[in-house]
Design an enzyme around this catalytic site. Structure first.
Site, PDB file in Angstrom:
ATOM      1  N   CYS A 168      32.211 -44.679  11.841  1.00 31.35           N
ATOM      2  CA  CYS A 168      31.870 -43.713  11.109  1.00 31.35           C
ATOM      3  C   CYS A 168      30.080 -43.853  10.805  1.00 31.35           C
ATOM      4  O   CYS A 168      29.550 -44.281  11.845  1.00 31.35           O
ATOM      5  CB  CYS A 168      32.334 -43.641   9.413  1.00 31.35           C
ATOM      6  N   HIS A 195      25.410 -75.587  33.390  1.00 29.87           N
ATOM      7  CA  HIS A 195      26.475 -74.531  32.851  1.00 29.87           C
ATOM      8  C   HIS A 195      25.943 -73.170  33.088  1.00 29.87           C
ATOM      9  O   HIS A 195      25.129 -72.832  31.967  1.00 29.87           O
ATOM     10  CB  HIS A 195      26.986 -74.704  31.563  1.00 29.87           C
TER      11      HIS A 195
END
Length: 684
Positions: A25, A605
């Site tokens: 909304c 990583h």
């Protein structure tokens, strides 16, 4: 590009697999979940863009975002895992339809039917709130010009404006005149019908030719002269002005949705594209013109007249009751019917009497938020400061109360009684003044104050409501003792982390400065300090260095895996930073473990949570057991694939055996190139 907050929100909802449907909304993301029992509200509200989380019946959950809700919604829908919500048949593939289909499978709670009714009403208006808000500011501008005497009373009967001002006036009229078409489209879509068919049905009764039918010979005037009845094939047809009406298109959409569902059951799918729209229009156009349209007009007028009779009987009672009722109506969605009646009042009466008292509620709500903002600044509560700042801006400038209500007030029970006192004060002032009216539908904000007929009375009332609520919240506080203690502990933890970070920065700077002095021949003392540095690890990828504490994953940022830094890559290839052996080379390409010749065990990583890509976007260049030298390529990655999936590219570079050394320190800041000193490892 999908953002990390978007991915975090989905994760907090139990992952994409737990999501049945998602809509939004003006301020909230509205999730329909398979199972909402495991939602951790604190975790949801800890996400930076989230103002609050609200659990509802039937495994539904609302996440309050504020004015940026559409951007966040788009980011979420751009995530690969969510794109499946758009796939499938064109008539059933969007989120609203999936959500509706899931609801049909079974009961959703004690108040599921009521929830659905108000959701349908909300979804019929929600997409056009921006247009309504924009139009309301044009109206306010016209009202201000009339108040200042620049133009005559622009909305008075018989007043003719200069063509230039007539054009400005048309800029808002387009929204309200054709409001029934917008509502018909949204409501039809929400109820599973073709929205353009709903639009076309409602458009018939708004044609000039339809209105002209009521002006033919033999037409009988009814409804106080606001409608005419003419005989069509021997049947009475009520002809009226449907401009700004909202109840007729809502009723039409309900019947159209049921009819569409029935027609799809009995018509073969191979010819539905032709005959479902045709038969829908064949049935619904006459039904709307002869029955549904007049029912909506008369029914809406009856509701409006009922409220008007209360206001006429006692403007004081009405002005007090409305602001006191709104704080309880808005969370339940009960304010949407009143919004429809406001629009109807303006169309039928030429003015509305509800929005003035409603303004007392809105400003009491915003005042309570201002009080919370004041206290959050004083108490150094950063998260609440952010929430309250956004909510207050949305309220004062846009007249939108939901960010305040859901983000703050419903979370802290001490606020409501103070806010209600502000509502009462504002309502009493308006009531004692005889009430206020407005000739247009506006959002009650600072910008729309000139739209009301008695500006001094209205401005004084909303100011009193605002400051009463604000002062009461500041004086009494809004938190329980337990909540205060929790915030104080968090603030202390944040300050400690900041101090630790500053100390870490100073510690990192020391060996770098020492090395620089040694290079300049600083003396024997400096040479001793430099000798403690056992190894320097170069950067495996070009990018921007960030402290380990800023890496967006607590497993890395807290040093659980190892010590080091993060690098936000600016290039797409990761290299070995030194000579050694590849111990781990994940097939997915997201992580590599190296044992360097100097004894440093290194983890690289690539990105955060990129394991979820299952190797997509990665091209691995080495395998476990390979011998590498400084500059040997380990992996290349596709930045676009990773970013579109919503994952961060920040690459932690960590020494995973730090206990073997005296210290592991950051050796670079800002931009680094491949091989540039990144981490210094000191001997014990």
């Amino acid at each position: 590009m999908a953002s990390k907050p978007a991915a975090d929100i989905i994760e907090s909802m139990g992952g994409a697999a737990n999501i049945v449907g998602l809509t939004h909304c003006a301020t909230r993301l509205r999730f329909q979940l398979k199972d909402a029992s495991g939602i951790d509200q604190k975790a949801v509200e800890a996400i930076p863009v989230v103002l609050g989380g609200v659990a509802q019946t039937g495994d539904r959950y609302q996440v309050v975002i504020g004015g940026a809700v559409e951007t966040v919604y788009n980011d979420i829908m751009a995530l690969p895992a969510l794109k499946k919500m758009h796939s499938g048949d064109s008539h059933s593939g969007d989120a609203a339809d999936i959500k509706a289909a899931e609801r049909a499978k079974g009961p959703r709670g004690k108040f599921a039917g009521l929830d659905t009714f108000f959701e349908i009403l909300s979804d019929s208006f929600r997409p056009i709130l921006g247009a309504l808000l924009g139009a309301s500011l044009f109206i306010t501008f016209m009202a201000l010009m009339a108040t200042l005497g620049v133009i005559p009373a622009w909305n008075a009967p018989g007043v003719t404006l200069d063509p230039s001002w007539q054009f400005v006036n048309l800029m808002w009229q387009g929204v309200f005149v054709f409001l029934p078409l917008m509502v018909a489209y949204n409501a039809s879509k929400r109820l599973g019908a073709d929205p353009w068919v709903g639009f076309a049905i409602m458009a018939v009764v708004m044609l000039p030719g339809f209105t002209a039918l009521g002006q033919t010979d033999g037409a009988e005037t009814v409804f106080g002269g606001k409608a005419s009845v003419v005989q069509i094939f021997g049947l009475p047809l009520t002809v009226t002005d449907y401009s700004s009406q909202v109840f007729p298109p809502l009723l039409m959409a309900v019947v159209l949705g049921l009819l569409t569902k029935y027609l799809k059951k009995i018509i073969p799918s191979s010819v539905q594209l032709i005959f479902v729209p045709f038969l829908s229009m064949l049935i619904m156009i006459p039904l709307t013109a002869f029955l549904i349209g007049p029912m909506g007009v008369y029914g809406g007028a009856a509701l409006g007249n009922f409220l008007k009779s209360i206001n006429d009987f006692s403007p004081f009672i009405f002005a007090v009751v409305i602001p006191l009722a709104y704080p309880f109506m808005v969370p339940l969605g009960l304010h949407w019917p009143l919004n429809a009646i406001m629009l109807l009042n303006i169309q039928s009466l030429g003015f509305d009497f509800i929005q003035g008292p409603m303004g007392a509620w809105n400003f009491a709500c915003f005042g309570a938020t201002a009080g919370v903002l004041f206290l959050s600044i004083r108490e150094k509560d950063r998260q609440m400061k952010q929430t309250a700042t956004g909510a207050l801006a949305a309220g004062l400038l846009g007249g939108i109360s939901e960010p305040s209500l859901y983000g703050i007030h419903l979370r802290f029970k001490r606020i409501y009684p103070r806010m209600l006192v502000g509502c009462l004060v504002g309502g009493v002032i308006i009531g004692l003044g005889g009430g206020v009216k407005t000739s247009a539908f506006v959002f009650t904000s600072l910008l729309t104050i000139p739209a009301f007929d008695n500006i001094p009375l209205y401005a004084g009332a909303v100011a009193a409501a605002f400051f009463t609520a604000m002062i009461l919240v500041i004086l009494s506080g809004y938190q329980t003792p337990e909540q205060k203690a929790e915030v104080a502990a968090q603030v202390a933890a944040d300050e400690a982390a900041a101090s630790e970070k500053a100390a870490d920065s100073a510690h990192v700077a020391a060996p770098v400065a020492a090395a620089a002095m040694a290079g300049a021949g600083a003396g024997a003392g400096t040479a001793t300090a430099v000798a403690t540095v056992l190894a320097t690890v170069g950067s495996p990828v070009a990018g921007i260095v960030i402290p380990l504490s800023d890496v967006p994953d607590p497993v890395f940022s807290k040093g659980i895996v190892g010590l080091g830094v993060g690098v936000d890559p600016t290039e797409d290839t990761v290299y070995a930073p030194g000579a050694g052996k590849v111990v781990v080379a994940q097939a997915t390409g997201h992580a590599f473990g190296l044992l360097l010749d100097n004894g440093v065990e290194l983890l690289i990583h690539v990105g955060i949570d990129t394991v979820n890509l299952a190797g997509k976007g990665f091209t691995v260049k080495v395998a476990a057991g390979d011998r590498v030298e400084a500059g040997t390529p380990l992996v290349t990655f596709d930045r676009k694939v990773i970013e579109e999936a919503g994952y961060s590219l920040v690459t932690p570079v960590l020494v995973t055996n730090p206990k073997k050394f005296g210290s592991v320190d950051q050796a670079a800041f800002g931009q680094v190139s491949v091989g540039s000193p990144l981490i210094t490892v000191a001997a014990k």
